[in-house]
Enzyme design. Sequence first.
Site, PDB file in Angstrom:
ATOM      1  CG  ASP A  35      -2.008  -1.032   1.138  1.00 39.56           C
ATOM      2  OD1 ASP A  35      -2.729  -1.017   0.132  1.00 39.56           O
ATOM      3  OD2 ASP A  35      -2.148  -1.857   2.063  1.00 39.56           O
ATOM      4  CG  ASP A 175      -6.561  -3.354   0.781  1.00 38.93           C
ATOM      5  OD1 ASP A 175      -6.529  -3.707   1.977  1.00 38.93           O
ATOM      6  OD2 ASP A 175      -5.710  -2.614   0.259  1.00 38.93           O
TER       7      ASP A 175
END
Length: 219
Positions: A35, A175
């Site tokens: 990320d 996610d």
Amino acid sequence: MTRLLAPSILSADFSNLSQQIRYVEMGGADVIHCDVMDGKFVPNITFGPIVVKAIRQVTKLPIDVHLMIKEPEKYIADFVEAGANFVSVHVEEVVHLDRVINTIKDLGCKAGAALNPATPLVLLENILPSLNFVLLMSVNPGFGGQRFITGSLNKIRKLNEMRKISNLEFLIEVDGGIGAKNIKNLINAGCDIFVAGSSIFGQDNVTAACAELKNFLRD
């Protein structure tokens, strides 16, 4: 049906990242999820291509780079050069999405479009045939360890239905807030790639936590 487990290093112990990656490899991880945050698109700052390059040196698993940044098109080539295999950009940020998706694919990567929880699927309608995957955020992006937004299940189901109706083969990645308590629901909704952070790296035994989630995907 393809089901991939993608541990997110956002929740890993960065003081020994190579060891943390070995732990999830032993637990059956399929992909390493990264990320990338810039403190502008989301209220947090994480890391850049140099960390992705370091990860590439210690694993042969595919690296999935989720760009939660402003003007991602300026940095895609850097992340690909660092070792990314999957790259996703946010629909909310990219003006010329078709161009950016094709740039990612031309660089030899799988290309994905990411959507925040409140972003409607209709914005993807014209780009879906060009996508390798769609990343649906099931928490508001910016921080790990958040609770799964239950309304995301309906969004996954709708996207899966769009995929079936159009006879497309893009993967659905989810996610945020994924763990043993809800992973079965995501499977039933149509998810293919399961990003898990704190439910793996936040546990005392990282390998066992990863293996537990992977076992759900084998059933």
